[in-house]
Design a protein around this motif. Structure first.
Motif, mmCIF file in Angstrom:
data_model
loop_
_atom_site.group_PDB
_atom_site.id
_atom_site.type_symbol
_atom_site.label_atom_id
_atom_site.label_comp_id
_atom_site.label_asym_id
_atom_site.label_seq_id
_atom_site.Cartn_x
_atom_site.Cartn_y
_atom_site.Cartn_z
ATOM 1 N N MET A 190 -12.818 4.407 -7.804
ATOM 2 C CA MET A 190 -13.181 5.625 -7.110
ATOM 3 C C MET A 190 -12.134 6.001 -6.060
ATOM 4 O O MET A 190 -11.880 7.177 -5.853
ATOM 5 N N VAL A 191 -11.529 5.014 -5.411
ATOM 6 C CA VAL A 191 -10.536 5.307 -4.384
ATOM 7 C C VAL A 191 -9.298 5.950 -4.997
ATOM 8 O O VAL A 191 -8.661 6.794 -4.366
ATOM 9 N N TYR A 192 -8.981 5.609 -6.237
ATOM 10 C CA TYR A 192 -7.825 6.199 -6.900
ATOM 11 C C TYR A 192 -8.032 7.695 -7.128
ATOM 12 O O TYR A 192 -7.108 8.491 -6.940
ATOM 13 N N ILE A 193 -9.215 8.066 -7.530
ATOM 14 C CA ILE A 193 -9.524 9.478 -7.761
ATOM 15 C C ILE A 193 -9.494 10.246 -6.450
ATOM 16 O O ILE A 193 -8.966 11.360 -6.396
ATOM 17 N N LYS A 194 -10.030 9.659 -5.399
ATOM 18 C CA LYS A 194 -10.029 10.312 -4.085
ATOM 19 C C LYS A 194 -8.596 10.506 -3.582
ATOM 20 O O LYS A 194 -8.254 11.584 -3.082
ATOM 21 N N LEU A 195 -7.757 9.485 -3.694
ATOM 22 C CA LEU A 195 -6.355 9.609 -3.292
ATOM 23 C C LEU A 195 -5.648 10.695 -4.098
ATOM 24 O O LEU A 195 -4.935 11.535 -3.534
ATOM 25 N N PHE A 196 -5.846 10.684 -5.408
ATOM 26 C CA PHE A 196 -5.202 11.677 -6.263
ATOM 27 C C PHE A 196 -5.651 13.080 -5.902
ATOM 28 O O PHE A 196 -4.829 13.993 -5.755
ATOM 29 N N TYR A 197 -6.939 13.281 -5.736
ATOM 30 C CA TYR A 197 -7.483 14.606 -5.461
ATOM 31 C C TYR A 197 -7.002 15.137 -4.110
ATOM 32 O O TYR A 197 -6.587 16.293 -4.007
ATOM 33 N N GLU A 198 -7.035 14.303 -3.086
ATOM 34 C CA GLU A 198 -6.627 14.755 -1.751
ATOM 35 C C GLU A 198 -5.138 15.088 -1.703
ATOM 36 O O GLU A 198 -4.742 16.104 -1.123
ATOM 37 N N PHE A 199 -4.294 14.263 -2.302
ATOM 38 C CA PHE A 199 -2.859 14.545 -2.279
ATOM 39 C C PHE A 199 -2.483 15.660 -3.249
ATOM 40 O O PHE A 199 -1.473 16.334 -3.045
ATOM 41 N N LEU A 200 -3.284 15.898 -4.274
ATOM 42 C CA LEU A 200 -3.075 17.060 -5.131
ATOM 43 C C LEU A 200 -3.310 18.339 -4.338
ATOM 44 O O LEU A 200 -2.538 19.297 -4.443
ATOM 45 N N LYS A 201 -4.375 18.359 -3.529
ATOM 46 C CA LYS A 201 -4.640 19.522 -2.682
ATOM 47 C C LYS A 201 -3.504 19.756 -1.695
ATOM 48 O O LYS A 201 -3.099 20.895 -1.467
ATOM 49 N N VAL A 202 -2.993 18.694 -1.103
ATOM 50 C CA VAL A 202 -1.873 18.832 -0.170
ATOM 51 C C VAL A 202 -0.662 19.404 -0.892
ATOM 52 O O VAL A 202 0.010 20.305 -0.383
ATOM 53 N N ALA A 252 -5.247 1.231 -1.582
ATOM 54 C CA ALA A 252 -5.593 0.669 -2.893
ATOM 55 C C ALA A 252 -4.547 -0.286 -3.446
ATOM 56 O O ALA A 252 -4.544 -0.559 -4.645
ATOM 57 N N GLY A 253 -3.660 -0.753 -2.624
ATOM 58 C CA GLY A 253 -2.683 -1.726 -3.091
ATOM 59 C C GLY A 253 -1.596 -1.120 -3.946
ATOM 60 O O GLY A 253 -1.272 0.063 -3.842
ATOM 61 N N PHE A 254 -1.049 -1.927 -4.832
ATOM 62 C CA PHE A 254 0.075 -1.515 -5.662
ATOM 63 C C PHE A 254 -0.278 -0.319 -6.553
ATOM 64 O O PHE A 254 0.501 0.618 -6.678
ATOM 65 N N LEU A 255 -1.440 -0.323 -7.167
ATOM 66 C CA LEU A 255 -1.824 0.771 -8.048
ATOM 67 C C LEU A 255 -2.103 2.054 -7.277
ATOM 68 O O LEU A 255 -1.935 3.151 -7.818
ATOM 69 N N GLY A 256 -2.517 1.937 -6.037
ATOM 70 C CA GLY A 256 -2.734 3.125 -5.223
ATOM 71 C C GLY A 256 -1.450 3.824 -4.832
ATOM 72 O O GLY A 256 -1.430 5.024 -4.614
ATOM 73 N N SER A 257 -0.393 3.060 -4.773
ATOM 74 C CA SER A 257 0.875 3.682 -4.423
ATOM 75 C C SER A 257 1.479 4.336 -5.632
ATOM 76 O O SER A 257 2.203 5.276 -5.552
ATOM 77 N N VAL A 261 6.329 12.375 -0.627
ATOM 78 C CA VAL A 261 6.133 11.302 -1.614
ATOM 79 C C VAL A 261 6.049 9.948 -0.913
ATOM 80 O O VAL A 261 5.214 9.111 -1.257
ATOM 81 N N ASN A 262 6.906 9.735 0.075
ATOM 82 C CA ASN A 262 6.883 8.466 0.807
ATOM 83 C C ASN A 262 5.583 8.296 1.584
ATOM 84 O O ASN A 262 5.019 7.199 1.622
ATOM 85 N N LEU A 263 5.089 9.373 2.208
ATOM 86 C CA LEU A 263 3.801 9.291 2.911
ATOM 87 C C LEU A 263 2.670 8.963 1.943
ATOM 88 O O LEU A 263 1.828 8.101 2.223
ATOM 89 N N ALA A 264 2.635 9.664 0.824
ATOM 90 C CA ALA A 264 1.575 9.428 -0.154
ATOM 91 C C ALA A 264 1.633 8.011 -0.714
ATOM 92 O O ALA A 264 0.601 7.357 -0.885
ATOM 93 N N THR A 265 2.832 7.521 -0.964
ATOM 94 C CA THR A 265 2.985 6.174 -1.491
ATOM 95 C C THR A 265 2.527 5.127 -0.486
ATOM 96 O O THR A 265 1.808 4.191 -0.830
ATOM 97 N N TYR A 266 2.918 5.299 0.757
ATOM 98 C CA TYR A 266 2.564 4.315 1.769
ATOM 99 C C TYR A 266 1.063 4.315 2.051
ATOM 100 O O TYR A 266 0.437 3.259 2.152
ATOM 101 N N ILE A 267 0.463 5.493 2.160
ATOM 102 C CA ILE A 267 -0.982 5.574 2.406
ATOM 103 C C ILE A 267 -1.755 5.051 1.201
ATOM 104 O O ILE A 267 -2.765 4.351 1.345
ATOM 105 N N GLY A 268 -1.283 5.357 -0.002
ATOM 106 C CA GLY A 268 -1.923 4.827 -1.204
ATOM 107 C C GLY A 268 -1.870 3.328 -1.281
ATOM 108 O O GLY A 268 -2.823 2.665 -1.685
ATOM 109 N N SER A 269 -0.744 2.756 -0.845
ATOM 110 C CA SER A 269 -0.640 1.294 -0.884
ATOM 111 C C SER A 269 -1.518 0.644 0.176
ATOM 112 O O SER A 269 -2.011 -0.454 -0.041
ATOM 113 N N ILE A 270 -1.721 1.315 1.292
ATOM 114 C CA ILE A 270 -2.642 0.782 2.319
ATOM 115 C C ILE A 270 -4.073 0.775 1.780
ATOM 116 O O ILE A 270 -4.807 -0.188 1.961
#
Length: 75
Positions: A1-13, A70-75, A59-68
């Motif tokens: 679920m966290v992956y979908i939330k990350l994707f959706y929020e950064f897609l809106k941005v 959801a780990g490697f897959l979140g980034s 991209v760097n912000l999204a990657t770093y926040i995603g890794s915080i």
């Protein structure tokens, strides 16, 4: 679920940030603070790290926040 939330929020941005990478920082800040993904002090540190690494700051912000969150897959 966290992956979908990350994707959706950064897609809106990505869809609504016009004017370059630096214009997207306030939108990302609002998303991060609203979802309680990190504190404001941590977010400021993430901005500094993202500016110093090669590549687009968005991209760097999204990657770093995603890794915080959801780990490697979140980034």
């Amino acid at each position: 679920m966290v992956y979908i939330k990350l994707f959706y929020e950064f897609l809106k941005v990505g869809l609504f940030s016009f004017g370059g990478a630096y214009s997207g920082i306030p939108l990302i800040r609002d998303v991060v603070i609203r979802n309680n993904w990190c504190s404001e002090d941590t977010f400021i540190n993430i901005i500094a790290i993202s500016e110093s690494t090669p590549g687009s700051i968005i991209v760097n912000l999204a990657t770093y926040i995603g890794s915080i969150q959801a780990g490697f897959l979140g980034s």
